[in-house]
Design a protein around this motif. Structure first.
Motif, PDB file in Angstrom:
ATOM      1  N   MET A   1       0.844  -1.186   0.000  1.00 11.83           N
ATOM      2  CA  MET A   1       0.000   0.000   0.000  1.00 11.83           C
ATOM      3  C   MET A   1       0.890   1.251   0.000  1.00 11.83           C
ATOM      4  SD  MET A   1      -2.920   1.055   2.719  1.00 11.83           S
ATOM      5  CE  MET A   1      -4.341   1.706   1.921  1.00 11.83           C
ATOM      6  N   PRO A   2       0.564   2.224  -0.862  1.00  7.33           N
ATOM      7  CA  PRO A   2       1.379   3.443  -0.905  1.00  7.33           C
ATOM      8  C   PRO A   2       1.286   4.236   0.399  1.00  7.33           C
ATOM      9  CG  PRO A   2      -0.304   3.436  -2.646  1.00  7.33           C
ATOM     10  CD  PRO A   2      -0.516   2.224  -1.808  1.00  7.33           C
ATOM     11  N   LYS A   3       2.295   5.015   0.669  1.00  5.98           N
ATOM     12  CA  LYS A   3       2.316   5.852   1.869  1.00  5.98           C
ATOM     13  C   LYS A   3       1.284   6.963   1.783  1.00  5.98           C
ATOM     14  CE  LYS A   3       5.416   7.257   5.311  1.00  5.98           C
ATOM     15  NZ  LYS A   3       5.358   6.324   6.398  1.00  5.98           N
ATOM     16  N   ASN A   4       1.048   7.479   0.573  1.00  5.03           N
ATOM     17  CA  ASN A   4       0.105   8.569   0.383  1.00  5.03           C
ATOM     18  C   ASN A   4      -0.892   8.176  -0.697  1.00  5.03           C
ATOM     19  OD1 ASN A   4      -1.169  11.040   0.369  1.00  5.03           O
ATOM     20  ND2 ASN A   4       0.476  12.119  -0.668  1.00  5.03           N
ATOM     21  N   THR A   5      -2.170   8.316  -0.404  1.00  9.42           N
ATOM     22  CA  THR A   5      -3.236   7.979  -1.339  1.00  9.42           C
ATOM     23  C   THR A   5      -4.259   9.100  -1.327  1.00  9.42           C
ATOM     24  OG1 THR A   5      -2.952   5.619  -0.904  1.00  9.42           O
ATOM     25  CG2 THR A   5      -5.037   6.279  -1.870  1.00  9.42           C
ATOM     26  N   ILE A   6      -4.721   9.498  -2.489  1.00  2.00           N
ATOM     27  CA  ILE A   6      -5.791  10.488  -2.570  1.00  2.00           C
ATOM     28  C   ILE A   6      -7.104   9.777  -2.278  1.00  2.00           C
ATOM     29  CG2 ILE A   6      -7.083  11.974  -4.144  1.00  2.00           C
ATOM     30  CD1 ILE A   6      -4.390  12.470  -5.576  1.00  2.00           C
ATOM     31  N   CYS A   7      -7.882  10.335  -1.362  1.00  2.00           N
ATOM     32  CA  CYS A   7      -9.205   9.790  -1.057  1.00  2.00           C
ATOM     33  C   CYS A   7     -10.265  10.706  -1.659  1.00  2.00           C
ATOM     34  CB  CYS A   7      -9.406   9.678   0.457  1.00  2.00           C
ATOM     35  SG  CYS A   7     -11.026   8.980   0.885  1.00  2.00           S
ATOM     36  N   LEU A   8     -11.082  10.152  -2.526  1.00  2.00           N
ATOM     37  CA  LEU A   8     -12.178  10.894  -3.147  1.00  2.00           C
ATOM     38  C   LEU A   8     -13.499  10.410  -2.554  1.00  2.00           C
ATOM     39  CD1 LEU A   8     -10.970  10.700  -6.843  1.00  2.00           C
ATOM     40  CD2 LEU A   8     -11.010  12.727  -5.391  1.00  2.00           C
ATOM     41  N   TRP A   9     -14.271  11.334  -2.051  1.00  2.00           N
ATOM     42  CA  TRP A   9     -15.561  11.038  -1.428  1.00  2.00           C
ATOM     43  C   TRP A   9     -16.636  11.053  -2.507  1.00  2.00           C
ATOM     44  CZ3 TRP A   9     -16.638  11.263   4.109  1.00  2.00           C
ATOM     45  CH2 TRP A   9     -17.994  11.182   4.426  1.00  2.00           C
ATOM     46  N   PHE A  10     -17.349   9.957  -2.631  1.00  2.00           N
ATOM     47  CA  PHE A  10     -18.465   9.858  -3.562  1.00  2.00           C
ATOM     48  C   PHE A  10     -19.747   9.628  -2.775  1.00  2.00           C
ATOM     49  CE2 PHE A  10     -14.784   8.647  -6.038  1.00  2.00           C
ATOM     50  CZ  PHE A  10     -15.004   9.240  -7.269  1.00  2.00           C
ATOM     51  N   ASP A  11     -20.859   9.948  -3.384  1.00  2.00           N
ATOM     52  CA  ASP A  11     -22.149   9.664  -2.766  1.00  2.00           C
ATOM     53  C   ASP A  11     -22.312   8.148  -2.694  1.00  2.00           C
ATOM     54  OD1 ASP A  11     -24.784   9.420  -1.939  1.00  2.00           O
ATOM     55  OD2 ASP A  11     -25.617  10.654  -3.532  1.00  2.00           O
ATOM     56  N   LYS A  12     -22.338   7.501  -3.859  1.00  2.00           N
ATOM     57  CA  LYS A  12     -22.528   6.044  -3.894  1.00  2.00           C
ATOM     58  C   LYS A  12     -21.922   5.373  -5.124  1.00  2.00           C
ATOM     59  CE  LYS A  12     -27.150   6.623  -5.867  1.00  2.00           C
ATOM     60  NZ  LYS A  12     -27.330   8.042  -5.888  1.00  2.00           N
ATOM     61  N   ASP A  13     -21.240   6.134  -5.971  1.00  2.00           N
ATOM     62  CA  ASP A  13     -20.791   5.603  -7.250  1.00  2.00           C
ATOM     63  C   ASP A  13     -19.275   5.495  -7.393  1.00  2.00           C
ATOM     64  OD1 ASP A  13     -23.429   5.407  -8.130  1.00  2.00           O
ATOM     65  OD2 ASP A  13     -23.434   7.458  -8.887  1.00  2.00           O
ATOM     66  N   ALA A  14     -18.552   5.255  -6.316  1.00  2.00           N
ATOM     67  CA  ALA A  14     -17.089   5.187  -6.381  1.00  2.00           C
ATOM     68  C   ALA A  14     -16.624   4.114  -7.360  1.00  2.00           C
ATOM     69  CB  ALA A  14     -16.497   4.934  -4.995  1.00  2.00           C
ATOM     70  N   GLU A  15     -17.269   2.977  -7.376  1.00  2.00           N
ATOM     71  CA  GLU A  15     -16.826   1.906  -8.273  1.00  2.00           C
ATOM     72  C   GLU A  15     -17.042   2.288  -9.731  1.00  2.00           C
ATOM     73  OE1 GLU A  15     -17.120  -2.903  -9.039  1.00  2.00           O
ATOM     74  OE2 GLU A  15     -18.552  -1.986  -7.630  1.00  2.00           O
ATOM     75  N   ASP A  16     -18.197   2.861 -10.063  1.00  2.00           N
ATOM     76  CA  ASP A  16     -18.440   3.288 -11.444  1.00  2.00           C
ATOM     77  C   ASP A  16     -17.413   4.327 -11.874  1.00  2.00           C
ATOM     78  OD1 ASP A  16     -20.653   1.620 -11.611  1.00  2.00           O
ATOM     79  OD2 ASP A  16     -22.097   3.227 -11.248  1.00  2.00           O
ATOM     80  N   ALA A  17     -17.136   5.288 -11.014  1.00  2.00           N
ATOM     81  CA  ALA A  17     -16.157   6.325 -11.338  1.00  2.00           C
ATOM     82  C   ALA A  17     -14.780   5.703 -11.552  1.00  2.00           C
ATOM     83  CB  ALA A  17     -16.111   7.378 -10.229  1.00  2.00           C
ATOM     84  N   ALA A  18     -14.357   4.854 -10.650  1.00  2.00           N
ATOM     85  CA  ALA A  18     -13.029   4.239 -10.753  1.00  2.00           C
ATOM     86  C   ALA A  18     -12.898   3.424 -12.036  1.00  2.00           C
ATOM     87  CB  ALA A  18     -12.763   3.364  -9.530  1.00  2.00           C
ATOM     88  N   ARG A  19     -13.931   2.706 -12.390  1.00  2.00           N
ATOM     89  CA  ARG A  19     -13.878   1.898 -13.623  1.00  2.00           C
ATOM     90  C   ARG A  19     -13.838   2.796 -14.863  1.00  2.00           C
ATOM     91  NH1 ARG A  19     -13.423  -3.014 -12.128  1.00  2.00           N
ATOM     92  NH2 ARG A  19     -14.478  -3.827 -10.280  1.00  2.00           N
ATOM     93  N   PHE A  20     -14.545   3.915 -14.817  1.00  2.00           N
ATOM     94  CA  PHE A  20     -14.484   4.879 -15.917  1.00  2.00           C
ATOM     95  C   PHE A  20     -13.075   5.456 -16.054  1.00  2.00           C
ATOM     96  CE2 PHE A  20     -14.663   9.361 -17.236  1.00  2.00           C
ATOM     97  CZ  PHE A  20     -15.146   9.215 -18.535  1.00  2.00           C
ATOM     98  N   TYR A  21     -12.476   5.864 -14.945  1.00  2.00           N
ATOM     99  CA  TYR A  21     -11.122   6.417 -14.978  1.00  2.00           C
ATOM    100  C   TYR A  21     -10.133   5.382 -15.512  1.00  2.00           C
ATOM    101  CZ  TYR A  21     -13.297   9.732 -11.691  1.00  2.00           C
ATOM    102  OH  TYR A  21     -14.129  10.633 -11.082  1.00  2.00           O
ATOM    103  N   ALA A  22     -10.279   4.140 -15.069  1.00  2.00           N
ATOM    104  CA  ALA A  22      -9.370   3.079 -15.502  1.00  2.00           C
ATOM    105  C   ALA A  22      -9.493   2.824 -17.005  1.00  2.00           C
ATOM    106  CB  ALA A  22      -9.638   1.801 -14.716  1.00  2.00           C
ATOM    107  N   ALA A  23     -10.687   2.962 -17.535  1.00  2.00           N
ATOM    108  CA  ALA A  23     -10.903   2.746 -18.964  1.00  2.00           C
ATOM    109  C   ALA A  23     -10.481   3.951 -19.803  1.00  2.00           C
ATOM    110  CB  ALA A  23     -12.381   2.433 -19.222  1.00  2.00           C
ATOM    111  N   THR A  24     -10.374   5.114 -19.187  1.00  2.00           N
ATOM    112  CA  THR A  24     -10.127   6.352 -19.926  1.00  2.00           C
ATOM    113  C   THR A  24      -8.662   6.756 -19.974  1.00  2.00           C
ATOM    114  OG1 THR A  24     -12.348   7.139 -19.347  1.00  2.00           O
ATOM    115  CG2 THR A  24     -10.759   8.812 -20.056  1.00  2.00           C
ATOM    116  N   PHE A  25      -7.947   6.594 -18.868  1.00  2.00           N
ATOM    117  CA  PHE A  25      -6.584   7.112 -18.767  1.00  2.00           C
ATOM    118  C   PHE A  25      -5.558   5.984 -18.698  1.00  2.00           C
ATOM    119  CE2 PHE A  25      -9.411  10.272 -16.892  1.00  2.00           C
ATOM    120  CZ  PHE A  25      -9.092  11.382 -17.663  1.00  2.00           C
ATOM    121  N   PRO A  26      -4.436   6.138 -19.426  1.00  2.00           N
ATOM    122  CA  PRO A  26      -3.377   5.124 -19.326  1.00  2.00           C
ATOM    123  C   PRO A  26      -2.807   5.075 -17.913  1.00  2.00           C
ATOM    124  CG  PRO A  26      -2.682   6.995 -20.698  1.00  2.00           C
ATOM    125  CD  PRO A  26      -4.092   7.242 -20.297  1.00  2.00           C
ATOM    126  N   ASP A  27      -2.191   3.966 -17.580  1.00  2.00           N
ATOM    127  CA  ASP A  27      -1.611   3.740 -16.251  1.00  2.00           C
ATOM    128  C   ASP A  27      -2.665   3.902 -15.159  1.00  2.00           C
ATOM    129  OD1 ASP A  27       0.326   3.057 -14.403  1.00  2.00           O
ATOM    130  OD2 ASP A  27       1.177   5.077 -14.285  1.00  2.00           O
TER     131      ASP A  27
END
Length: 157
Positions: A1-27
């Motif tokens: 686990m990294p020493k520093n991680t950005i935490c983003l607060w979502f209402d209820k769609d964190a998984e949908d957002a994360a999957r969108f980001y993973a499909a959109t941006f390299p790395d």
């Protein structure tokens, strides 16, 4: 686990957002989805509570914490692009999937997370200082999505 991680607060769609980001941006990727072991103020046992993911090499945690803390422009991801094609691709992915345009290369995704889609030519122009930076800055101030050709023309005067 990294020493520093950005935490983003979502209402209820964190998984949908994360999957969108993973499909959109390299790395970018989703590495774990954790479900709540018990009921909590904005959800029930078994609901997705957190999502571990990476956006363009940046480790992140998405927390489904409910509607108490919506996203604001006080936080944004800045994505450096190499040309107009790459700028268009990211901009269109975000805005075209329920997001919204803003000014000066900023946009929001459908979850309210702010993004700066910033061509390197703009960053380089602003770093030069003087008249070249002023011209590039003034050109940028008239734009929503950054127009690389217009920034290059402004640099030249």
């Amino acid at each position: 686990m990294p020493k520093n991680t950005i935490c983003l607060w979502f209402d209820k769609d964190a998984e949908d957002a994360a999957r969108f980001y993973a499909a959109t941006f390299p790395d970018s990727r989703v590495t774990a989805v954790h479900r709540a072991p018990a009921d909590y103020p904005s959800g029930k046992a078994g609901d997705v509570l957190t999502v571990v993911f990476t956006v363009a090499g940046i480790p992140c945690l998405g927390l489904n914490g409910g509607p108490a803390f919506p996203q604001t422009e006080a936080f944004s991801f800045q994505i450096a692009t190499d040309d107009q094609e790459e700028t268009d691709r990211y901009w269109n992915a975000i805005v075209g999937n329920g997001g919204a345009e803003s000014a000066c290369g900023w946009c929001k995704d459908r979850w309210g997370v702010s993004w700066q889609i910033t061509p390197r030519v703009l960053t380089e122009a602003l770093a030069t200082g003087g008249e070249e930076a002023r011209r590039a800055f003034e050109a940028m101030m008239t734009m929503r999505k950054i127009d690389v050709a217009a920034i290059e023309a402004a640099r030249r005067g």
